[in-house]
Design a protein around this motif. Sequence first.
Motif, short mmCIF file in Angstrom:
data_model
loop_
_atom_site.label_atom_id
_atom_site.label_comp_id
_atom_site.label_asym_id
_atom_site.label_seq_id
_atom_site.Cartn_x
_atom_site.Cartn_y
_atom_site.Cartn_z
N ALA A 9 16.78 2.72 -7.87
CA ALA A 9 17.73 2.88 -6.78
C ALA A 9 18.22 4.33 -6.70
O ALA A 9 19.15 4.62 -5.96
CB ALA A 9 18.91 1.94 -6.99
N HIS A 10 17.59 5.22 -7.48
CA HIS A 10 17.95 6.64 -7.54
C HIS A 10 19.35 6.89 -8.06
O HIS A 10 19.99 7.87 -7.70
CB HIS A 10 17.76 7.31 -6.17
CG HIS A 10 16.34 7.26 -5.70
ND1 HIS A 10 15.29 7.66 -6.49
CD2 HIS A 10 15.79 6.82 -4.55
CE1 HIS A 10 14.17 7.48 -5.84
NE2 HIS A 10 14.43 6.96 -4.66
N ASP A 11 19.84 5.99 -8.88
CA ASP A 11 21.07 6.29 -9.61
C ASP A 11 20.66 6.98 -10.90
O ASP A 11 19.73 6.55 -11.57
CB ASP A 11 21.81 5.00 -10.02
CG ASP A 11 22.24 4.22 -8.80
OD1 ASP A 11 22.71 4.86 -7.85
OD2 ASP A 11 22.07 2.98 -8.80
N THR A 12 21.36 8.05 -11.21
CA THR A 12 21.07 8.70 -12.49
C THR A 12 21.72 7.86 -13.58
O THR A 12 22.92 7.64 -13.57
CB THR A 12 21.62 10.12 -12.50
OG1 THR A 12 21.01 10.83 -11.43
CG2 THR A 12 21.30 10.82 -13.81
N VAL A 13 20.88 7.38 -14.48
CA VAL A 13 21.43 6.49 -15.50
C VAL A 13 21.55 7.18 -16.85
O VAL A 13 22.19 6.67 -17.76
CB VAL A 13 20.57 5.22 -15.66
CG1 VAL A 13 20.69 4.35 -14.42
CG2 VAL A 13 19.13 5.57 -15.93
N PHE A 14 20.93 8.33 -16.97
CA PHE A 14 20.90 8.98 -18.27
C PHE A 14 20.60 10.45 -18.07
O PHE A 14 19.77 10.82 -17.25
CB PHE A 14 19.81 8.31 -19.11
CG PHE A 14 19.54 8.95 -20.43
CD1 PHE A 14 20.58 9.23 -21.32
CD2 PHE A 14 18.24 9.29 -20.79
CE1 PHE A 14 20.33 9.81 -22.55
CE2 PHE A 14 17.98 9.87 -22.02
CZ PHE A 14 19.02 10.14 -22.90
N GLY A 15 21.34 11.28 -18.78
CA GLY A 15 21.07 12.71 -18.70
C GLY A 15 21.16 13.31 -20.10
O GLY A 15 21.94 12.85 -20.93
N ALA A 16 20.37 14.32 -20.36
CA ALA A 16 20.42 14.97 -21.67
C ALA A 16 20.16 16.45 -21.46
O ALA A 16 19.40 16.84 -20.58
CB ALA A 16 19.37 14.37 -22.60
#
Lengths: 414, 295
Positions: A318-325
């Motif tokens: 759904a193009h939600d950013t669920v994780f970033g590093a």
Amino acid sequence: MPTTRATAAVAVDRVSKTFRVPTEKVHTLKETALHPFRRRAFNEFVALRDVSFDVAHGEFLGIVGRNGSGKSTLLKCMAGIYRVDSGDIYVDGRLSAFIELGVGFNMDLPARDNVLINGTMLGLTPREARRRYDSVIDFAELREFEQLKIKNYSSGMLVRLAFAVMIHVDAEILLVDEVLAVGDAAFQQKCFDEFYRLRDENRTVILVTHDMSAVERFCDRAVLFEKGDVVREGEPQRVGMDYLELNFGRPEASPVDPGDPARSGDGEAEIVEAWFEDHDGARASMLELGRPCAFAARVRFAAAADHPVFAVSVENAAHDTVFGASTEWQEGGTGHFDAGEEAVFRVRFDNVLAPGRYEATPAVAQRGSGSKLMDRRQRLASIVVSGTHSSGALLELPFDAAVERAGQPAEAES
Amino acid sequence: MSVEVKPPAQQESAPRPRLERGARIPGPVAIGVDARRFFNLTRTLAVTEFKLRFFGSALGYLWQLMRPLMLFGVLYVVFTHVLKFKSDAAFYPVALLSGVVIFTFLSESTGTAVTCLVDRENLVRKVQFPRLVVPLSVTMTAMMNLVLNLGVVLIFLLASGGSVRLSWLELPLLIVVLGLLAAGLSTLLSALYVRYRDIRPVWEVLLQIFFYATPIFYTLDLVNNQTIERLMLANPLAAIIQQFRHAVIDPSHPNLVAAAGGWLYVIPPVAVLTLLVVGGYRYFDREAPLIAEDL
């Protein structure tokens, strides 16, 4: 798993089956009469190629494969509906095949007649079918609609009736084709319970399905079909992974394309490729929920860089950013890289992503508050997360749930 | 995050013990080994079909009876009143009705049977059962109708002054032979239709020819030509109708042997019947394994 007898419930021995599909179907006598010697043109379609496997008594076998991989053809061969071209199939015990629920149902008749017809078709004697009718109708929870012609049933009710009949045809060996996704949630639970019961009763069940969670839940063993061949046979979880991999494809090397609109940066560094790794460190297109895994990107520097920042963000379907590093706040920085040097940026994490497809966007930037991008490649790597359960949430965080009694209920006052 | 490290999945091919094998399955068959299952299935399908005919219409069976009666009525009016056709056959109207009823049975059962395998495609492709059940259940449904309609013929006969006679005992035998004829044709036609779809119109035309080539609205003695009579009697349907009229309606209708002019001439209809039954079965049996795929 349980092997009660030394005889295979079903043994499939080098079975091949080819369908000859005429390019022009000759359907009329006239054509045959006019061209009696014309060789008819056929397209041969090999549905099964030298397939062999055994199913032990009491085993719950899952057959999975993509559409057209030959699994249903095999089921029909085992059921005796299709003739095999070569090879043999051996069966030990009373076998019933459920290719479709409710075969022979007649919409103009009430439930009773249909249960009798369907039961008889599936191998009961009419007397047995009559005797089991009450239990069938109770299982289907359709007692109040008993008198209704089944054309007035909802599709869910029809399926319940059909499934109820199937459960009451007590075959020793059941062949079941894709019938699990039936009814409402409550009835589905009932179906699952029935499948567990069949397992516990040591019945032999061969289940053809697309539903990997069902395979992992019930089956002792699974067989994966692809283009008429058994490509994998073994533990359901492992076969399930292979199946999903077949569906979603192997990881592809991401080619570098400078004119790529999904790309931004000044070009002082280049993200050459990006991929996901499974718990063994091998490149994967499929990750299991709950296992350690990693994202990795290979970066080549065109110009020297001091403490560049590497980052990645992962989006769900759904193009939600669920994780970033990111390495931005990493103590000591990332070091110095010379022009022409390459680096591999790797982020290890425990996979708590809910089952589904994800895409990762890696980026490299100059150190500093401005975050001057050297290269950023949108959705460069993608991954499918598989799992047997889903809470419907974006993440499946590990948790402990506990219920404690908050104080004893007061004793009855005396 | 707590990390639970499982050993990598390692079950490529755990050696499985060799297992003995059960019975080899033969694939789709025409009849199969379980005679009771065969009968049960045939009966269930036939009875269901029979029930369905009468569902949804207020007059039910009456409609079923209406068709032969209407045909009978038309023929009767046309031949006796319009064409002033004079028949000295005893109980001519009843003889006419019996012919119509018997022919209706044959045309209905075979007409339905032609397409029966294709009509029941969902059964044939989805369940394992002896394939011959399908055409035979069609014959069986038609026979239930036949028995009811013959009851009407008997009532007509008694009402027109006929009498109950001992030779009525031949009736069950005649019905069985008629059933064999219909079954033989049905198996043959249904299996042919799977391959050749224009069997249906061909058979419709043939049925028309049979209607006129069989002594239905006339009696055999009107032909007045021994050779043609014998030729006509080679048709099993004609032989059955002839014998029916003799045994059931009135002894003044010559029996089959007398009409044919000797036992020798009974051989052709018997041979044709045998050929149809055996040939129909053999062809069906050959095609049975492939029916599910060819549909």
